[in-house]
Design a protein around this motif. Structure first.
Motif, PDB file in Angstrom:
ATOM      1  N   GLU A  10      41.922  -9.535 -27.209  1.00 61.12           N
ATOM      2  CA  GLU A  10      42.085  -8.735 -25.997  1.00 61.12           C
ATOM      3  C   GLU A  10      43.205  -7.573 -26.372  1.00 61.12           C
ATOM      4  O   GLU A  10      43.047  -6.515 -25.969  1.00 61.12           O
ATOM      5  CB  GLU A  10      42.386  -9.518 -24.686  1.00 61.12           C
ATOM      6  CG  GLU A  10      41.613 -10.273 -24.407  1.00 61.12           C
ATOM      7  CD  GLU A  10      41.649 -11.398 -23.343  1.00 61.12           C
ATOM      8  OE1 GLU A  10      40.758 -11.806 -22.514  1.00 61.12           O
ATOM      9  OE2 GLU A  10      42.854 -11.755 -23.037  1.00 61.12           O
ATOM     10  N   SER A  47      32.301  -5.215 -25.664  1.00 63.01           N
ATOM     11  CA  SER A  47      31.791  -5.109 -24.192  1.00 63.01           C
ATOM     12  C   SER A  47      32.495  -6.348 -23.257  1.00 63.01           C
ATOM     13  O   SER A  47      32.851  -6.078 -22.128  1.00 63.01           O
ATOM     14  CB  SER A  47      30.299  -5.023 -23.955  1.00 63.01           C
ATOM     15  OG  SER A  47      29.895  -4.950 -22.666  1.00 63.01           O
ATOM     16  N   GLY A  48      32.183  -7.473 -24.036  1.00 63.34           N
ATOM     17  CA  GLY A  48      32.838  -8.629 -23.126  1.00 63.34           C
ATOM     18  C   GLY A  48      34.554  -8.612 -23.159  1.00 63.34           C
ATOM     19  O   GLY A  48      35.003  -8.969 -22.008  1.00 63.34           O
ATOM     20  N   TYR A  49      35.261  -8.028 -24.251  1.00 64.50           N
ATOM     21  CA  TYR A  49      36.750  -7.836 -23.933  1.00 64.50           C
ATOM     22  C   TYR A  49      36.790  -6.809 -22.959  1.00 64.50           C
ATOM     23  O   TYR A  49      37.807  -6.731 -22.182  1.00 64.50           O
ATOM     24  CB  TYR A  49      37.008  -7.186 -25.234  1.00 64.50           C
ATOM     25  CG  TYR A  49      37.395  -8.721 -26.075  1.00 64.50           C
ATOM     26  CD1 TYR A  49      37.849  -9.780 -25.893  1.00 64.50           C
ATOM     27  CD2 TYR A  49      36.685  -8.705 -27.538  1.00 64.50           C
ATOM     28  CE1 TYR A  49      38.242 -11.084 -26.781  1.00 64.50           C
ATOM     29  CE2 TYR A  49      36.631  -9.867 -28.287  1.00 64.50           C
ATOM     30  CZ  TYR A  49      37.394 -11.007 -27.848  1.00 64.50           C
ATOM     31  OH  TYR A  49      37.263 -11.923 -28.660  1.00 64.50           O
ATOM     32  N   SER A  51      35.040  -6.256 -20.184  1.00 67.09           N
ATOM     33  CA  SER A  51      35.016  -6.943 -18.742  1.00 67.09           C
ATOM     34  C   SER A  51      36.220  -8.005 -18.617  1.00 67.09           C
ATOM     35  O   SER A  51      36.579  -7.880 -17.614  1.00 67.09           O
ATOM     36  CB  SER A  51      33.615  -7.836 -18.985  1.00 67.09           C
ATOM     37  OG  SER A  51      32.584  -6.914 -19.014  1.00 67.09           O
ATOM     38  N   GLN A  52      36.779  -8.610 -19.733  1.00 64.78           N
ATOM     39  CA  GLN A  52      37.892  -9.467 -19.449  1.00 64.78           C
ATOM     40  C   GLN A  52      39.198  -8.438 -18.945  1.00 64.78           C
ATOM     41  O   GLN A  52      39.971  -8.915 -18.252  1.00 64.78           O
ATOM     42  CB  GLN A  52      38.309 -10.245 -21.076  1.00 64.78           C
ATOM     43  CG  GLN A  52      37.056 -11.248 -20.909  1.00 64.78           C
ATOM     44  CD  GLN A  52      37.300 -11.907 -22.348  1.00 64.78           C
ATOM     45  OE1 GLN A  52      37.988 -11.269 -23.290  1.00 64.78           O
ATOM     46  NE2 GLN A  52      37.005 -13.022 -22.546  1.00 64.78           N
ATOM     47  N   VAL A  54      39.091  -5.796 -17.585  1.00 64.66           N
ATOM     48  CA  VAL A  54      38.920  -5.227 -16.167  1.00 64.66           C
ATOM     49  C   VAL A  54      39.244  -6.458 -15.310  1.00 64.66           C
ATOM     50  O   VAL A  54      40.077  -6.047 -14.215  1.00 64.66           O
ATOM     51  CB  VAL A  54      37.413  -4.680 -15.958  1.00 64.66           C
ATOM     52  CG1 VAL A  54      37.148  -4.682 -14.415  1.00 64.66           C
ATOM     53  CG2 VAL A  54      37.046  -3.522 -16.776  1.00 64.66           C
ATOM     54  N   GLN A  55      38.624  -7.609 -15.481  1.00 72.24           N
ATOM     55  CA  GLN A  55      38.928  -8.702 -14.630  1.00 72.24           C
ATOM     56  C   GLN A  55      40.480  -8.997 -14.582  1.00 72.24           C
ATOM     57  O   GLN A  55      41.010  -9.348 -13.409  1.00 72.24           O
ATOM     58  CB  GLN A  55      38.353  -9.982 -15.124  1.00 72.24           C
ATOM     59  CG  GLN A  55      36.666  -9.943 -14.851  1.00 72.24           C
ATOM     60  CD  GLN A  55      36.140 -11.143 -15.478  1.00 72.24           C
ATOM     61  OE1 GLN A  55      36.737 -11.764 -16.552  1.00 72.24           O
ATOM     62  NE2 GLN A  55      35.231 -11.484 -14.907  1.00 72.24           N
ATOM     63  N   GLU A  60      39.997   0.140 -15.738  1.00 78.54           N
ATOM     64  CA  GLU A  60      38.835  -0.020 -14.834  1.00 78.54           C
ATOM     65  C   GLU A  60      37.713   0.781 -15.806  1.00 78.54           C
ATOM     66  O   GLU A  60      37.991   1.764 -16.488  1.00 78.54           O
ATOM     67  CB  GLU A  60      38.960   1.285 -13.680  1.00 78.54           C
ATOM     68  CG  GLU A  60      39.957   0.731 -12.603  1.00 78.54           C
ATOM     69  CD  GLU A  60      39.482  -0.773 -11.961  1.00 78.54           C
ATOM     70  OE1 GLU A  60      38.253  -0.626 -11.619  1.00 78.54           O
ATOM     71  OE2 GLU A  60      40.082  -1.252 -11.700  1.00 78.54           O
ATOM     72  N   ARG A  61      36.677   0.551 -15.754  1.00 80.70           N
ATOM     73  CA  ARG A  61      35.390   1.063 -16.200  1.00 80.70           C
ATOM     74  C   ARG A  61      34.287   1.418 -15.446  1.00 80.70           C
ATOM     75  O   ARG A  61      33.850   0.541 -14.667  1.00 80.70           O
ATOM     76  CB  ARG A  61      34.952  -0.102 -17.301  1.00 80.70           C
ATOM     77  CG  ARG A  61      33.903   0.347 -18.175  1.00 80.70           C
ATOM     78  CD  ARG A  61      33.433  -0.362 -19.276  1.00 80.70           C
ATOM     79  NE  ARG A  61      32.383   0.024 -20.323  1.00 80.70           N
ATOM     80  CZ  ARG A  61      31.280  -0.707 -20.841  1.00 80.70           C
ATOM     81  NH1 ARG A  61      31.819  -2.072 -21.108  1.00 80.70           N
ATOM     82  NH2 ARG A  61      30.389  -0.179 -21.552  1.00 80.70           N
ATOM     83  N   ASN A  63      30.564   2.063 -14.452  1.00 81.70           N
ATOM     84  CA  ASN A  63      29.435   1.476 -14.827  1.00 81.70           C
ATOM     85  C   ASN A  63      28.199   2.087 -13.883  1.00 81.70           C
ATOM     86  O   ASN A  63      27.774   1.644 -13.182  1.00 81.70           O
ATOM     87  CB  ASN A  63      29.401  -0.041 -14.606  1.00 81.70           C
ATOM     88  CG  ASN A  63      28.070  -0.706 -15.094  1.00 81.70           C
ATOM     89  OD1 ASN A  63      27.065  -0.197 -15.844  1.00 81.70           O
ATOM     90  ND2 ASN A  63      27.817  -1.899 -14.801  1.00 81.70           N
TER      91      ASN A  63
END
Length: 87
Positions: A10, A47-49, A51-52, A54-55, A60-61, A63
């Motif tokens: 990350e 993409s998964g990272y 999202s992590q 953002v969480q 901020e992304r 979409n």
């Protein structure tokens, strides 16, 4: 800044986002599509990272498929730029 809530990958991805933002906008934003994957991390994993991150409140992304702004990445605090993250 202490990133104890992030794992090593990350942190690599956040660094890649910051580097991409420096090139794209002077640090304010970047586009996920053009963010260079760090060594050992595939585009699919990126993409998964994203999202992590953002969480966890780092980025901020946007979409909005089909929109010009789809995939843009910003600092989670609108008063800051991505280059405020220091490593």
């Amino acid at each position: 800044m202490n990133y104890t809530d992030l794992n090593a990958n990350e942190i690599k991805v956040l660094k890649a986002i910051v580097e991409s933002a420096e090139e794209a906008s002077g640090g304010t934003w970047t586009d996920a599509e053009y963010t260079q994957s760090p060594e050992g991390i595939s585009k699919n994993q990126m993409s998964g990272y994203f999202s992590q991150l953002v969480q966890k409140g780092y980025i901020e992304r946007i979409n909005e498929p089909g929109e010009m702004t789809d995939g843009m990445i910003y600092h989670s605090d609108p008063q800051k730029s991505l280059t405020d993250y220091k490593f």
